[in-house]
Scaffold this motif. Structure first.
Motif, PDB file in Angstrom:
ATOM      1  N   ALA A 103       0.423  78.362  40.189  1.00 13.33           N
ATOM      2  CA  ALA A 103       0.699  79.564  39.409  1.00 13.33           C
ATOM      3  C   ALA A 103       0.725  79.254  37.916  1.00 13.33           C
ATOM      4  O   ALA A 103       0.217  80.033  37.095  1.00 13.33           O
ATOM      5  N   ALA A 104       1.309  78.103  37.547  1.00 14.31           N
ATOM      6  CA  ALA A 104       1.347  77.719  36.136  1.00 14.31           C
ATOM      7  C   ALA A 104      -0.055  77.466  35.602  1.00 14.31           C
ATOM      8  O   ALA A 104      -0.384  77.824  34.462  1.00 14.31           O
ATOM      9  N   HIS A 105      -0.899  76.842  36.413  1.00 10.65           N
ATOM     10  CA  HIS A 105      -2.266  76.573  35.977  1.00 10.65           C
ATOM     11  C   HIS A 105      -3.071  77.869  35.872  1.00 10.65           C
ATOM     12  O   HIS A 105      -3.901  78.018  34.970  1.00 10.65           O
ATOM     13  N   ARG A 106      -2.796  78.800  36.774  1.00 14.55           N
ATOM     14  CA  ARG A 106      -3.567  80.051  36.796  1.00 14.55           C
ATOM     15  C   ARG A 106      -3.142  81.006  35.690  1.00 14.55           C
ATOM     16  O   ARG A 106      -3.985  81.627  35.029  1.00 14.55           O
ATOM     17  N   TRP A 107      -1.862  81.163  35.468  1.00 18.13           N
ATOM     18  CA  TRP A 107      -1.375  82.157  34.514  1.00 18.13           C
ATOM     19  C   TRP A 107      -0.561  81.587  33.356  1.00 18.13           C
ATOM     20  O   TRP A 107      -0.205  82.328  32.440  1.00 18.13           O
ATOM     21  N   ALA A 131       2.550  78.598  19.012  1.00 17.49           N
ATOM     22  CA  ALA A 131       1.475  78.897  18.081  1.00 17.49           C
ATOM     23  C   ALA A 131       0.477  79.803  18.797  1.00 17.49           C
ATOM     24  O   ALA A 131       0.271  79.679  20.011  1.00 17.49           O
ATOM     25  N   PRO A 132      -0.183  80.734  18.053  1.00 13.71           N
ATOM     26  CA  PRO A 132      -1.071  81.699  18.694  1.00 13.71           C
ATOM     27  C   PRO A 132      -2.163  81.072  19.535  1.00 13.71           C
ATOM     28  O   PRO A 132      -2.554  81.610  20.551  1.00 13.71           O
ATOM     29  N   HIS A 133      -2.676  79.926  19.130  1.00 14.97           N
ATOM     30  CA  HIS A 133      -3.781  79.309  19.845  1.00 14.97           C
ATOM     31  C   HIS A 133      -3.388  77.984  20.464  1.00 14.97           C
ATOM     32  O   HIS A 133      -4.248  77.177  20.799  1.00 14.97           O
ATOM     33  N   GLY A 134      -2.063  77.742  20.653  1.00 17.76           N
ATOM     34  CA  GLY A 134      -1.628  76.459  21.201  1.00 17.76           C
ATOM     35  C   GLY A 134      -1.908  76.382  22.685  1.00 17.76           C
ATOM     36  O   GLY A 134      -1.820  77.352  23.418  1.00 17.76           O
ATOM     37  N   ALA A 135      -2.241  75.169  23.126  1.00 21.46           N
ATOM     38  CA  ALA A 135      -2.430  74.953  24.554  1.00 21.46           C
ATOM     39  C   ALA A 135      -1.086  74.901  25.238  1.00 21.46           C
ATOM     40  O   ALA A 135      -0.044  74.841  24.599  1.00 21.46           O
ATOM     41  N   GLY A 136      -1.101  74.880  26.573  1.00 23.35           N
ATOM     42  CA  GLY A 136       0.124  74.929  27.369  1.00 23.35           C
ATOM     43  C   GLY A 136       1.184  73.957  26.935  1.00 23.35           C
ATOM     44  O   GLY A 136       2.294  74.336  26.623  1.00 23.35           O
ATOM     45  N   PRO A 137       0.911  72.627  26.843  1.00 22.47           N
ATOM     46  CA  PRO A 137       1.957  71.698  26.506  1.00 22.47           C
ATOM     47  C   PRO A 137       2.540  71.922  25.126  1.00 22.47           C
ATOM     48  O   PRO A 137       3.684  71.609  24.865  1.00 22.47           O
ATOM     49  N   GLU A 138       1.752  72.531  24.212  1.00 18.06           N
ATOM     50  CA  GLU A 138       2.260  72.785  22.873  1.00 18.06           C
ATOM     51  C   GLU A 138       2.880  74.165  22.776  1.00 18.06           C
ATOM     52  O   GLU A 138       3.673  74.443  21.896  1.00 18.06           O
ATOM     53  N   GLY A 139       2.481  75.046  23.675  1.00 15.22           N
ATOM     54  CA  GLY A 139       2.979  76.403  23.604  1.00 15.22           C
ATOM     55  C   GLY A 139       4.038  76.712  24.606  1.00 15.22           C
ATOM     56  O   GLY A 139       5.205  76.799  24.293  1.00 15.22           O
ATOM     57  N   ASP A 140       3.652  76.853  25.876  1.00 14.14           N
ATOM     58  CA  ASP A 140       4.634  77.285  26.866  1.00 14.14           C
ATOM     59  C   ASP A 140       4.901  76.254  27.930  1.00 14.14           C
ATOM     60  O   ASP A 140       5.529  76.521  28.924  1.00 14.14           O
ATOM     61  N   GLY A 141       4.442  75.040  27.750  1.00 13.80           N
ATOM     62  CA  GLY A 141       4.718  73.999  28.714  1.00 13.80           C
ATOM     63  C   GLY A 141       3.827  74.063  29.920  1.00 13.80           C
ATOM     64  O   GLY A 141       4.030  73.347  30.884  1.00 13.80           O
ATOM     65  N   ALA A 142       2.764  74.896  29.888  1.00 14.17           N
ATOM     66  CA  ALA A 142       1.865  75.022  31.021  1.00 14.17           C
ATOM     67  C   ALA A 142       0.596  74.243  30.748  1.00 14.17           C
ATOM     68  O   ALA A 142       0.306  73.874  29.626  1.00 14.17           O
ATOM     69  N   PRO A 143      -0.218  73.973  31.780  1.00 15.40           N
ATOM     70  CA  PRO A 143      -1.423  73.205  31.590  1.00 15.40           C
ATOM     71  C   PRO A 143      -2.503  73.941  30.808  1.00 15.40           C
ATOM     72  O   PRO A 143      -3.503  73.354  30.467  1.00 15.40           O
ATOM     73  N   ARG A 144      -2.337  75.242  30.579  1.00 16.83           N
ATOM     74  CA  ARG A 144      -3.357  75.983  29.863  1.00 16.83           C
ATOM     75  C   ARG A 144      -2.668  76.962  28.936  1.00 16.83           C
ATOM     76  O   ARG A 144      -1.489  77.271  29.080  1.00 16.83           O
ATOM     77  N   ALA A 145      -3.430  77.474  27.951  1.00 19.64           N
ATOM     78  CA  ALA A 145      -2.860  78.429  27.023  1.00 19.64           C
ATOM     79  C   ALA A 145      -2.672  79.773  27.698  1.00 19.64           C
ATOM     80  O   ALA A 145      -3.419  80.157  28.585  1.00 19.64           O
ATOM     81  N   ASP A 146      -1.654  80.516  27.242  1.00 17.76           N
ATOM     82  CA  ASP A 146      -1.492  81.873  27.733  1.00 17.76           C
ATOM     83  C   ASP A 146      -2.584  82.753  27.159  1.00 17.76           C
ATOM     84  O   ASP A 146      -3.035  82.556  26.037  1.00 17.76           O
ATOM     85  N   PRO A 147      -3.012  83.765  27.891  1.00 18.47           N
ATOM     86  CA  PRO A 147      -4.035  84.654  27.370  1.00 18.47           C
ATOM     87  C   PRO A 147      -3.474  85.508  26.248  1.00 18.47           C
ATOM     88  O   PRO A 147      -2.302  85.782  26.197  1.00 18.47           O
TER      89      PRO A 147
END
Length: 551
Positions: free
Chosen positions: A360-364, A535-551
């Protein structure tokens, strides 16, 4: 994650207070030893050490929920009031939460093996005292001692694992197993209690700990190596006193307000004193160079949000375990074993949710996965209430499965978000707060929702024809007391009182379900807002702790 532990270990663990399996607050002090890990010989006793620690944590987890099935029988023998009953249930987790961090600091100073063995001994003695209690006060005090013993056991276990497992891969496996032990124990507690109560009296749910602890103590004394922090933190005794007395005063005021269905001067003073002591504790910790809890971590909104999600979700999870167990027995007429068996879909689905959490973290992304899981969990008690309550078996199964899946995802990703939002060199402090949040959530969930049920029951129970005034007041203490009064009455009044008590308890149960829905929905909204990327364009580990950026 800090200290070389892969993220997947936490992400794959089932929900529960033992999820924080990263590092203890003193992990940085052991960094030099880890640097030479490859050169160190492997301790041949390391798996025996892990077995001892995991069995002890399994018992600590079981004791978190094992009393749920014993409530009706111990109520008939000890006659606790509604508030006293809540103390019996949640004083264990509240004591554990209050002492967990300070016991870790104490273990660094006096030796972790010494602290753990002392915890084993205290846990065993307190279990025997609980089993042999003859009054409510004795049982509450025994549960306090049980919580203290569990805190001593849990505080240094990860540090001991780090000492005996010098290989990084083996250590990750060991911490993964350790992570699951407490969670599994908490989940199966009602079933274990039900199985014991099928054949023995309520004290058996505590007495069974004694022979197991005796074996653990003997084996642990032989196989666990001694270790301590060569540069331990100062032990903030004043901070310990402030936190324990402040929390106790605040919870006491909450429960007394529920028992009296209102607030008098003494309760208000107690509430203000508790809030003041907790405020003083926070202020003191912010001033200290080496605090018990580092509150500066809460400056990160994602850390704060993840911690609140863990507290709200695990508090609701353990509270649902408690109230469903009570309803099945007190209103539904189930045996303790039957009630424990009916709750197994909740345990199984929570494990499924934990397994699905990384996907779920990887997907969303963590933000929307946590938000969606909280929304699913919030919808479950609302669905139960809308469909007529737990009297319908199919509705109960759907509710339990949805609650379990939602809780499994939130507990796993919430714990991971706490660690991901902290700097790696502060992983120890983050892990300490993470562990405490699970235990605090468990205690506060039962305290807050239990107070709501008790207050609703007292106000909803009407006067019943043929019930004397003194008996009527006694029946308002709890549904168990109402049944006791009914047993002494003649047939017409007895049947009317039992029916009225069940109806009043149903109303209280509905209030609890709606309150849990509100708490979880509010927590979902908080997660959606506060877990957004840094950050608006941060990837998961830099933004929300997920493997991918939030949309």
């Amino acid at each position: 994650m800090g200290n070389g532990m892969p993220d997947s270990v936490t992400a794959a663990a089932p929900p529960g207070p033992a999820l924080p399996g990263d590092v203890p607050p003193d992990a940085d002090a052991d960094a030099d030893a880890d640097a030479d890990a490859d050169a160190e010989p492997r301790d041949p006793r390391r798996w025996a050490v892990l077995a001892v620690l995991c069995v002890s944590l399994l018992l600590c987890g079981i004791d978190l929920t094992v009393t749920h099935g014993a409530v009706p029988s111990l109520s008939r023998e000890l006659h606790p009031s509604g508030v006293q009953l809540l103390w019996i249930v949640d004083i264990y987790s509240l004591t554990l939460a209050a002492l967990l961090v300070t016991c870790g600091t104490l273990g660094d100073r006096v030796g972790r093996k010494r602290l753990v063995l002392s915890g084993f001994a205290l846990f065993g003695l307190a279990s025997a005292a609980a089993a042999l209690s003859r009054t409510t006060t004795e049982l509450i005090l025994a549960r306090v001692a049980l919580g203290a013993g569990a805190a001593m056991i849990m505080a240094s276990t990860v540090a001991i694992i780090r000492v005996v497992f010098t290989d990084d891969r083996e250590r990750a496996t060991a911490i993964g197993v350790w992570t699951s032990a407490h969670s599994v124990g908490a989940t199966i507690g009602p079933l274990v209690g039900g199985a014991l109560l099928q054949h023995w009296w309520w004290g058996s749910v505590f007495l069974v700990n004694v022979p197991i602890i005796a074996v653990i103590l003997l084996v642990g004394a032989r196989v666990i190596p001694e270790s301590r922090n060569p540069a331990p933190r100062p032990w903030d005794l004043a901070g310990v006193a402030l936190s324990i007395t402040g929390l106790a005063a605040a919870v006491y005021a909450l429960k007394q307000a529920g028992e009296q269905v209102g607030v008098d001067v003494a309760v208000a003073v107690c509430a203000v004193a508790g809030a003041g002591l907790l405020t003083a504790f926070v202020a003191r910790q912010r001033r200290l160079a080496h605090p018990l809890l580092d509150f500066t971590l809460f400056a990160d909104r994602r850390f704060t949000a993840a911690t609140l999600c863990v507290i709200g979700c695990f508090g609701s999870y353990t509270a649902l375990l408690f109230f469903f167990t009570q309803w099945f027995q007190q209103v539904g007429g189930y045996s303790p074993l039957h009630a424990g068996l009916v709750l197994m879909p909740l345990a199984a689905s929570s494990a499924v949710g934990a397994v699905l959490a990384p996907w779920a973290a990887h997907r969303w992304g963590n933000r929307w996965a946590v938000t969606g899981a909280l929304a699913l969990f919030a919808a479950a008690p609302a669905f139960l209430t809308a469909c007529g309550g737990p009297g319908h078996h199919g509705v109960v199964i759907v509710t339990l499965v949805a609650s379990g899946v939602g809780a499994g995802v939130v507990m796993t990703l919430g714990a991971d978000s706490i660690m991901a939002s902290a700097d790696p060199h502060r992983a120890g402090e983050a892990a300490a707060i993470q562990e405490t949040s699970f235990e605090l959530g468990a205690g506060l969930g039962v305290a807050v929702l239990g107070t709501a049920l008790a207050a609703t029951y007292r106000t909803a129970l009407p006067s019943v024809s043929g019930v004397p005034g003194a008996d009527r007041d006694h029946a308002r203490e709890s549904i168990g007391d109402a049944y006791d009064v009914a047993d002494r009455l003649g047939p017409p009044a007895a049947g009317l009182l039992r029916q009225a008590a069940r109806h009043a308890y149903d109303q209280g149960f509905t209030v609890v379900m709606l309150a849990a829905t509100a708490v979880l929905a509010l927590t979902a909204a908080l997660a959606a807002v506060m877990l957004r990327p840094a950050a608006p364009h941060g990837a998961g580990p830099e933004g929300d702790g997920a493997p991918r950026a939030d949309p």
